[in-house]
Design an enzyme around this catalytic site. Structure first.
Site, PDB file in Angstrom:
ATOM      1  N   HIS A 112       7.997  -7.658  -3.734  1.00  0.00           N
ATOM      2  CA  HIS A 112       6.681  -8.080  -4.232  1.00  0.00           C
ATOM      3  C   HIS A 112       6.764  -9.431  -4.957  1.00  0.00           C
ATOM      4  O   HIS A 112       7.131  -9.472  -6.128  1.00  0.00           O
ATOM      5  CB  HIS A 112       6.125  -7.015  -5.188  1.00  0.00           C
ATOM      6  CG  HIS A 112       5.754  -5.756  -4.471  1.00  0.00           C
ATOM      7  ND1 HIS A 112       4.490  -5.520  -3.987  1.00  0.00           N
ATOM      8  CD2 HIS A 112       6.500  -4.679  -4.128  1.00  0.00           C
ATOM      9  CE1 HIS A 112       4.459  -4.349  -3.380  1.00  0.00           C
ATOM     10  NE2 HIS A 112       5.667  -3.816  -3.453  1.00  0.00           N
ATOM     11  N   ASP A 164     -18.457 -11.603 -21.888  1.00  0.00           N
ATOM     12  CA  ASP A 164     -18.989 -11.657 -20.520  1.00  0.00           C
ATOM     13  C   ASP A 164     -20.470 -12.016 -20.497  1.00  0.00           C
ATOM     14  O   ASP A 164     -20.891 -12.918 -19.769  1.00  0.00           O
ATOM     15  CB  ASP A 164     -18.774 -10.319 -19.792  1.00  0.00           C
ATOM     16  CG  ASP A 164     -17.318  -9.909 -19.775  1.00  0.00           C
ATOM     17  OD1 ASP A 164     -16.465 -10.796 -19.998  1.00  0.00           O
ATOM     18  OD2 ASP A 164     -17.032  -8.722 -19.561  1.00  0.00           O
ATOM     19  N   GLU A 166       4.363 -11.076  -6.080  1.00  0.00           N
ATOM     20  CA  GLU A 166       3.255 -11.224  -7.030  1.00  0.00           C
ATOM     21  C   GLU A 166       3.591 -10.729  -8.430  1.00  0.00           C
ATOM     22  O   GLU A 166       2.871 -11.015  -9.384  1.00  0.00           O
ATOM     23  CB  GLU A 166       2.005 -10.507  -6.498  1.00  0.00           C
ATOM     24  CG  GLU A 166       2.069  -8.984  -6.447  1.00  0.00           C
ATOM     25  CD  GLU A 166       2.707  -8.433  -5.164  1.00  0.00           C
ATOM     26  OE1 GLU A 166       3.483  -9.162  -4.523  1.00  0.00           O
ATOM     27  OE2 GLU A 166       2.442  -7.258  -4.829  1.00  0.00           O
ATOM     28  N   GLY A 209       0.853  -1.191   0.000  1.00  0.00           N
ATOM     29  CA  GLY A 209       0.000   0.000   0.000  1.00  0.00           C
ATOM     30  C   GLY A 209       0.877   1.225   0.000  1.00  0.00           C
ATOM     31  O   GLY A 209       2.058   1.152   0.357  1.00  0.00           O
ATOM     32  N   CYS A 213       5.375  -5.968   1.658  1.00  0.00           N
ATOM     33  CA  CYS A 213       5.720  -4.542   1.651  1.00  0.00           C
ATOM     34  C   CYS A 213       5.001  -3.818   2.797  1.00  0.00           C
ATOM     35  O   CYS A 213       5.299  -4.059   3.961  1.00  0.00           O
ATOM     36  CB  CYS A 213       5.424  -3.939   0.278  1.00  0.00           C
ATOM     37  SG  CYS A 213       6.218  -2.334   0.044  1.00  0.00           S
ATOM     38  N   TYR A 214       4.016  -2.973   2.513  1.00  0.00           N
ATOM     39  CA  TYR A 214       3.319  -2.277   3.602  1.00  0.00           C
ATOM     40  C   TYR A 214       2.744  -3.290   4.595  1.00  0.00           C
ATOM     41  O   TYR A 214       2.770  -3.079   5.812  1.00  0.00           O
ATOM     42  CB  TYR A 214       2.182  -1.410   3.044  1.00  0.00           C
ATOM     43  CG  TYR A 214       1.390  -0.685   4.121  1.00  0.00           C
ATOM     44  CD1 TYR A 214       1.809   0.558   4.591  1.00  0.00           C
ATOM     45  CD2 TYR A 214       0.241  -1.257   4.686  1.00  0.00           C
ATOM     46  CE1 TYR A 214       1.106   1.220   5.590  1.00  0.00           C
ATOM     47  CE2 TYR A 214      -0.472  -0.603   5.682  1.00  0.00           C
ATOM     48  CZ  TYR A 214      -0.030   0.638   6.135  1.00  0.00           C
ATOM     49  OH  TYR A 214      -0.722   1.287   7.121  1.00  0.00           O
ATOM     50  N   LYS A 273     -11.013 -11.682 -16.174  1.00  0.00           N
ATOM     51  CA  LYS A 273     -11.398 -11.846 -17.580  1.00  0.00           C
ATOM     52  C   LYS A 273     -10.916 -13.176 -18.189  1.00  0.00           C
ATOM     53  O   LYS A 273     -11.675 -13.859 -18.861  1.00  0.00           O
ATOM     54  CB  LYS A 273     -10.816 -10.690 -18.389  1.00  0.00           C
ATOM     55  CG  LYS A 273     -11.279 -10.638 -19.818  1.00  0.00           C
ATOM     56  CD  LYS A 273     -12.589  -9.916 -19.901  1.00  0.00           C
ATOM     57  CE  LYS A 273     -13.043  -9.732 -21.322  1.00  0.00           C
ATOM     58  NZ  LYS A 273     -14.288  -8.966 -21.374  1.00  0.00           N
TER      59      LYS A 273
END
Ligand code: XMP
Length: 532
Positions: A188, A246, A190, A74, A101-102, A388
């Site tokens: 990070h 969708d 991710e 964050g 991180c944060y 998606k």
């Protein structure tokens, strides 16, 4: 727009609870631009994952019984006024926590460590070293590259913590609590720039949380179908079909779940791509055998657009006409109680990247294609948990053809915003023919899936040309083709010259009224993907 309607929030929480997946991990969002990415990475390890507000209570977490919690990064500093906090009781639950991180700084800070703003802020790639073996590092290279993005970092850990890894500028690149299943990573895992990132997340999930990684999208389909049956009961559901992936996947799911109680409405606004409505009508009237209502409204839309050249005014009129057509048809369907929408996960949770309060900026968006709440339906949004590409995979599982599943996104106002200037039947036909050539050639070159969106734009510009011995004064056509992950930023696709050349030759030879083709080489920003 529902905004922060509290009943909706409750609905969302109820929905989370009713997703009956056994193995669940929660990502607590502290305002990170990467919260969704973390959720994606966890799902890639076949563990079901949801993003929740950082302020979620320990009691609620207990009810949801996740196998692990991940605290996102964050933008705030833990010492800043109003910095997002978490319920401190979360640390007492015995549920494994990974702070990123944060998230790490907060955990260390709350549990007695010290976080400081360092003069040597780290942004970008950094080499990190494992200093101490741990189950978190199973099969992870001892030295590798990580992605850093922080101003603050942990300066000192409490005695209850131990240091596990470092970079040259960051002593506490990874830490763990000595007695609790609590880990922190300053970098990070991710993002793909962190080379061992997926392994680290996988190790956290398997070795620390004890997940077995059995979640499959197929389970999602089975569970969702059961849920739809349960919540809809014997009532009728209306589903708007647009030709896009969708709404097609929503309709396919509903057809599977409550087939005879489903009524689909396709508003043929005359602004779709070549053969688009034909493909959808064929699929949903033959393959799925749904009650399909096609509202032939081309003339109504053209009348509404007559003489209009302002892009915003075009959108407004299209929106109103759409509501009129849809609502008119919906009224004719007796006993309909629900309206199905193709809302996706990124539409539902907007992880407020704003500095002044990520918790409250998590909003519910309504992907209603302009349909107002006054229509009085209850919403069914079976794709609310999916990204998606997961929707696409689900579509294939449900038997939708690749042609529909892999179709590039298409704006609600359709070809009207690609037909610059006045929208007329004739100009739409020109554009449709040219667009089919552009897309057809890109497909033939095997590049359709490698590009994110490709289309033609008919310009309100005439120029001089020569065809045979005659002078022409015809329209110019722009070709737009972009590559993007999130459609927020995009680069123009570097298509091979010979492909561009084929497109140009074919359009000029085959599409009457076009004598010039240009290729759009603008990135977004500052340009947008659509021209209007
Ligand atoms: P822009 O042009 O803003 O487009 O770069 C980003 C993405 O959004 C699509 N788009 C729309 N989709 N209704 C939609 O459903 C709209 O009014 C609309 N305008 C743009 C666009 O095609 C691209 O994928």
């Amino acid at each position: 727009m529902v905004g922060d309607d509290p009943t909706r929030k409750m609905d969302q929480d109820a929905r989370i609870q009713s997703s009956t997946t056994a193995e669940r991990v929660l990502v607590l969002d502290f305002g990170s631009q990467f919260a969704q990415l973390i959720a994606r990475r966890v799902r890639e390890q076949h563990v079901y994952c949801e993003i929740v507000r950082h302020s979620i209570t320990a009691e609620r977490v207990r009810e949801l019984a996740p196998l692990g919690l991940i605290f996102s990064g964050g933008p705030a500093s833990v010492y800043a006024e109003g910095a997002p906090q978490c319920d401190p009781e979360l640390f007492e639950l015995g549920i494994p926590i990974l702070g990123i991180c944060y998230g790490m700084q907060l955990a260390c800070h709350v549990l007695g460590g010290k976080v400081e703003s360092f003069p040597s802020r780290e942004y970008g790639r950094a080499e990190w070293h494992i200093d101490k073996a741990d189950p978190l590092f199973e099969d992870v290279a001892p030295v590798s590259q990580a992605w850093m993005s922080h101003g603050d970092q942990v300066a000192n850990i409490a005695d209850d913590f131990e240091q596990l890894a470092s970079t040259s500028d960051c002593k506490f690149a990874a830490v763990k609590h000595r007695t609790r299943p609590l880990y922190g990573l300053q970098f990070h895992p991710e993002v793909t720039h962190t080379i061992e990132g997926s392994k680290l997340l996988g190790n956290f999930l398997r070795n620390i949380c004890g997940t077995t990684g059995t979640w499959q999208l197929g389970d999602f389909a089975t569970e969702t179908i059961a849920q739809i049956r349960q919540s809809v009961g014997s009532d009728r559901v209306i589903c708007g079909l647009s030709g896009g992936v969708d709404s097609s996947v929503v309709a396919a799911l509903l057809a599977e779940a409550i087939g005879p109680q489903l009524s689909c409405i396709l508003v043929d606004n005359g602004l779709l791509r070549l053969d688009e409505e034909k493909a959808v009508i064929e699929e949903f009237s033959k393959h799925f055998q749904t009650d399909l209502h096609v509202v032939k409204a081309e003339e109504q839309f053209l009348a509404a657009l007559a003489g209009v050249t302002d892009p915003q005014e075009k959108r407004r009129r299209i929106g109103h006409t759409f509501i009129d057509c849809f609502a008119g048809e919906a009224k004719r369907i007796s006993g309909a109680k629900y309206l199905a929408q193709g809302t996706l996960y990124p539409d539902v949770i907007e992880s407020g990247a704003s500095r002044d309060g990520p918790a409250d900026t998590i909003k519910l968006h309504h992907n209603v294609g302009g349909l107002p709440e006054e229509l009085g339906f209850e919403l069914v949004e079976p794709l609310r948990d999916l990204f998606k590409d997961e929707v696409r995979r689900l579509g294939l599982q449900l038997g939708l053809p690749e042609e529909i599943v892999w179709r590039h996104p298409f704006p609600g106002p359709g070809l009207a915003v690609r037909c610059l200037g006045e929208v007329t039947q004739e100009r739409l036909n020109t554009l449709r023919a040219a667009d089919a050539i552009v897309v057809g050639e890109i497909k033939a070159a095997g590049l359709y899936r490698a590009t994110s969106q490709a289309f033609a734009v008919l310009l309100p510009v005439q120029s001089v040309g020569v065809m045979g011995d005659s002078r022409t004064y015809d329209d110019a056509l722009a070709v737009r083709c972009v590559n993007t992950d999130d459609f927020m930023t995009a680069d123009w696709s570097h298509l091979p010259y010979d492909l561009l050349s084929r497109i140009s030759t074919r359009v000029i030879n085959e599409v009457k009224g076009v004598n010039r083709v240009v290729y759009d080489i603008s990135s977004k920003p500052p340009a947008t993907i659509e021209w209007e």
